[in-house]
Design a protein around this motif. Sequence first.
Motif, PDB file in Angstrom:
ATOM      1  N   ILE A   1      33.940  16.846  58.683  1.00  0.00           N
ATOM      2  CA  ILE A   1      34.534  17.335  59.929  1.00  0.00           C
ATOM      3  C   ILE A   1      33.843  18.620  60.379  1.00  0.00           C
ATOM      4  O   ILE A   1      33.503  18.791  61.561  1.00  0.00           O
ATOM      5  N   ALA A   2      33.615  19.525  59.448  1.00  0.00           N
ATOM      6  CA  ALA A   2      32.947  20.780  59.794  1.00  0.00           C
ATOM      7  C   ALA A   2      31.542  20.522  60.329  1.00  0.00           C
ATOM      8  O   ALA A   2      31.090  21.186  61.273  1.00  0.00           O
ATOM      9  N   GLY A   3      30.826  19.566  59.740  1.00  0.00           N
ATOM     10  CA  GLY A   3      29.495  19.243  60.223  1.00  0.00           C
ATOM     11  C   GLY A   3      29.512  18.750  61.652  1.00  0.00           C
ATOM     12  O   GLY A   3      28.658  19.128  62.468  1.00  0.00           O
TER      13      GLY A   3
ATOM     14  N   ALA B   1      37.590   9.575  70.556  1.00  0.00           N
ATOM     15  CA  ALA B   1      37.292   8.282  69.921  1.00  0.00           C
ATOM     16  C   ALA B   1      36.409   8.462  68.689  1.00  0.00           C
ATOM     17  O   ALA B   1      36.552   7.733  67.698  1.00  0.00           O
ATOM     18  N   LEU B   2      35.497   9.427  68.726  1.00  0.00           N
ATOM     19  CA  LEU B   2      34.648   9.686  67.570  1.00  0.00           C
ATOM     20  C   LEU B   2      35.478  10.232  66.411  1.00  0.00           C
ATOM     21  O   LEU B   2      35.230   9.887  65.240  1.00  0.00           O
TER      22      LEU B   2
ATOM     23  N   ASP C   1      45.927  16.272  60.831  1.00  0.00           N
ATOM     24  CA  ASP C   1      45.083  17.053  61.730  1.00  0.00           C
ATOM     25  C   ASP C   1      44.309  18.083  60.902  1.00  0.00           C
ATOM     26  O   ASP C   1      44.919  18.901  60.200  1.00  0.00           O
ATOM     27  N   PRO C   2      42.989  18.086  60.966  1.00  0.00           N
ATOM     28  CA  PRO C   2      42.214  19.069  60.186  1.00  0.00           C
ATOM     29  C   PRO C   2      42.588  20.507  60.505  1.00  0.00           C
ATOM     30  O   PRO C   2      42.446  21.387  59.644  1.00  0.00           O
TER      31      PRO C   2
ATOM     32  N   ALA D   1      39.382  17.761  70.929  1.00  0.00           N
ATOM     33  CA  ALA D   1      39.585  16.325  71.104  1.00  0.00           C
ATOM     34  C   ALA D   1      39.211  15.555  69.845  1.00  0.00           C
ATOM     35  O   ALA D   1      39.879  14.595  69.462  1.00  0.00           O
ATOM     36  N   TYR D   2      38.133  15.970  69.196  1.00  0.00           N
ATOM     37  CA  TYR D   2      37.706  15.305  67.962  1.00  0.00           C
ATOM     38  C   TYR D   2      38.780  15.426  66.883  1.00  0.00           C
ATOM     39  O   TYR D   2      39.131  14.439  66.226  1.00  0.00           O
ATOM     40  N   CYS D   3      39.309  16.626  66.699  1.00  0.00           N
ATOM     41  CA  CYS D   3      40.352  16.817  65.685  1.00  0.00           C
ATOM     42  C   CYS D   3      41.613  16.037  66.046  1.00  0.00           C
ATOM     43  O   CYS D   3      42.278  15.475  65.155  1.00  0.00           O
ATOM     44  N   ALA D   4      41.942  15.996  67.327  1.00  0.00           N
ATOM     45  CA  ALA D   4      43.118  15.231  67.740  1.00  0.00           C
ATOM     46  C   ALA D   4      42.919  13.743  67.494  1.00  0.00           C
ATOM     47  O   ALA D   4      43.847  13.034  67.066  1.00  0.00           O
TER      48      ALA D   4
END
Length: 633
Positions: free
Chosen positions: A530-532, A410-411, A583-584, A571-574
């Motif tokens: 995203i990396a952070g 969700a994030l 998708d990153p 999960a975050y990337c998804a």
Amino acid sequence: MSDSSMSRGSPPTPSPASASAAPPRPTGRAAGPHGDGPRTGGADQGAAAAPAEGGGADDGLLASLAPLLTEWLPRQRWFAGKGRPISGFTLVSATELLPCTARDGAVGLLHLLVRAHQGSYADAEGDAQGDTGDEADGDANAGADADADDGSAGRAGRATAGAEREEREEREALAKPSSASRARRRPAPEPADCYQLLLGVLPPNPHGAGPPPAHRAARAEPEPGPAAANAAANGAGEPAVAREVAAPPRLAHALIGRPATGPLAGALLYEALADPRQAALLLERLRLPGTLGPLRFRRAPGAAIEAGLTPRPLAAEQSNSSVVYGDAYILKVFRRIAPGINPDLEVALALTRTGCRRVPPPTAWFEAAGAGAPATLGLLQPYLADCADGWQYALDQLARGADFTAAAHALGQATAEVHLALARSLPTAEIGPPQIEHLTAAMSRRLDAAAGAVPALRPFRRALRGAYADLAALGDGGRAWPAQRVHGDLHLGQALRSTRDGRWSLIDFEGEPASPLAERRRLQPVVRDIAGMLRSFDYAAAVGAGGAHGGPQSAAGTREPREWARRSRAAYCAGYAAACGHDPRAEPELLRAYETDKAVYEVLYEARHRPDWLPVPLSAIRRLAGPAARDTA
């Protein structure tokens, strides 16, 4: 970041018509704005430097405050010039929000914008430090800005979590040239950061008229600490008149001191935001907007602010100061000021216009007018009282052994929604081969500098440099990536999760306060944010495994926390991909380069400030340098 970034540009410049100096007046009106008058005060000028010739009464005000500010400013967590001597001050503006020279015991409130002139870090070390020139130019794209310490409570608009000041110092250390190149370069220009101060003023002799006693006027010195202040309040060791102007014990921690001369001679000065009466006045100014000298108080169209809310300063502050009013609003007071709109306000306004509900909308704000763009001074937003910050929520889930993948998914969705809204509402661009070449070269220089300072990083240097080479090769082949406005300092502490429905909100779009506004507003690939966040999952896993004390798990690489972090990252990337269709992980070279650069910064930070935490980023370094490093999630 180049040394030029140590000087954050000029604060708001007054118009010629209002540049003349005038003393504070007991009318509640502005005593300014004032221009760049003569520099006054400083550690190398004695306790009470005389105002420059012809400077006017405001120079007398600044000269009387300089000895106190020289002692007090470096002790504030939001002061960015730690480790560098203060050589003097310049008064930009002085505005009385409440009369400050009354003799009836009424408390005054003085708003100041003051430039603090300082030498370079090398001056403090006794070693001439050259300008880093273009060695770190373009670092805003490099991604080493997010906080390495995600452990503070977050609310909308609150002060950025973590150690921005320490991070800026480490980034400057990364950009230091060799001793040979230093000898060929001119000394760095002296920085002159502008700070916003809110001073409470307790006038002398509240029970009678007359000047302050001679023993007070003969010297200017910082006010003693809380113990001495409490002793004075209880009648120990001070004459009667000193007891009459002593601060209440609840303000003992906020004391600044008593000027010996000038228009506030003998008055007791303290940090006004610690006083509920003064903090309440700021909310009232925002509730009833208008102009007071150079200060402009503005309210969002259609916004209504409830009166009489009880203020509560937040204790965990970093680069700014925040006050919560009831459970309705939070006011962020920016401490380091530069001309132009602060990204925190700019982004929130833009996202509100697009209907994005992931960021609390601005309710009101105040700014300082000048010849150029007004400078944002403070931002009022709704207080999300039903939310917990993502860092604490992640630690709670780890402590319970609960799954975090649904929350991470969700994030990721929330992050993508904000990025999409930013791309719709603010300019976008493309970074091509020249920018990629510059970016990867800067990353490589930071890696070499960090490896030189931290021996544990050296065995991985060749493999990590390969991450940058892979990205550079794509750029050489003509590859380009979209760039846009991003958060710039995204980690779990900058995300709030509703305890009611699990919905995520993102806060604190200010970026790194140590960087110039132009750099913080630079267009960048979304992968920087995203990396952070991916690095933040690693830190949460390590700290969560360390137990209730919040320290890192000693091995930082045991299977359970490492697996928790891997699942959360995936999960975050998804979730990000589900919200925006990209998708990153589909661009592993870009993601790996940015995450590597972030982890390299973390290694240097931990080695110098928290050696016990060094295994956390080193665990990521091993992963990023390993055979499967290109699969960064």
